[in-house]
Write a protein that holds these residues in place. Sequence first.
Motif, short mmCIF file in Angstrom:
data_model
loop_
_atom_site.label_atom_id
_atom_site.label_comp_id
_atom_site.label_asym_id
_atom_site.label_seq_id
_atom_site.Cartn_x
_atom_site.Cartn_y
_atom_site.Cartn_z
N SER A 104 0.85 -1.19 0.00
CA SER A 104 0.00 0.00 0.00
C SER A 104 0.89 1.24 0.00
CB SER A 104 -0.91 0.01 1.23
OG SER A 104 -1.74 -1.13 1.23
N ASP A 106 1.12 5.75 0.35
CA ASP A 106 0.62 7.08 0.63
C ASP A 106 1.32 7.97 -0.38
OD1 ASP A 106 -0.32 9.47 1.59
OD2 ASP A 106 0.84 9.43 3.44
N THR A 109 4.97 6.95 -1.53
CA THR A 109 5.72 6.32 -0.44
C THR A 109 5.03 5.03 0.01
OG1 THR A 109 6.40 8.50 0.32
CG2 THR A 109 6.66 6.67 1.87
N THR A 111 3.70 2.32 2.39
CA THR A 111 3.35 2.38 3.81
C THR A 111 3.19 1.01 4.45
OG1 THR A 111 1.00 2.56 3.24
CG2 THR A 111 2.21 4.63 3.60
N THR A 112 2.65 0.06 3.70
CA THR A 112 2.40 -1.27 4.25
C THR A 112 2.88 -2.32 3.26
OG1 THR A 112 0.40 -0.43 5.30
CG2 THR A 112 0.65 -2.81 5.20
#
Length: 171
Positions: A104, A106, A109, A111-112
């Motif tokens: 995932s 943002d 960037t 994030t997960t």
Amino acid sequence: TLNLPFTLSAKGEELVVSSWFSGDVQIWNPQTENVSVVYGPEEIPIDAIAFQDEIVVSDLVKGLVWASDNSSPLISLVSPSGLATDGNDLFVADYDTGIIWQISFDGKTPTTKRELTTGLSSPEGLAYDKEGRSLVVYETGLGTDGFEGRLTRIDLPSGDTTTIVDGLELS
């Protein structure tokens, strides 16, 4: 001209073409026949797709990188291979570990990074199935001689796998 195409994916009316043979990623417009290099040369791109108005590349040496800034990996993987996206998340096959990762973001960037599924045999190609809300992965290196493949469906919410077809001959 196109340099030894190995993989391709859609980017609107253009195609993203990667080739570890020639060491570059190109954008090709079939209508105008215009070809431009967006990554490489002399890299080792295994796959490349359009994602978040950019091209993301799975590079055998560098890992997962943005084509426009290939200096630092987004995510380090053992042997990144196939890529797919649902438009929000990025899915990456790791050839040597047999893991499919769901990443995932943002903006640009990561994030997960979640293990979607594990235990696959040398996963290479990935495709997102919009209607089934699943991934289809091509596994290689199966059979007694190591020259058989299989298509496997991965349910995105659960990570459960189902064989679509087994016993495919490689190449």
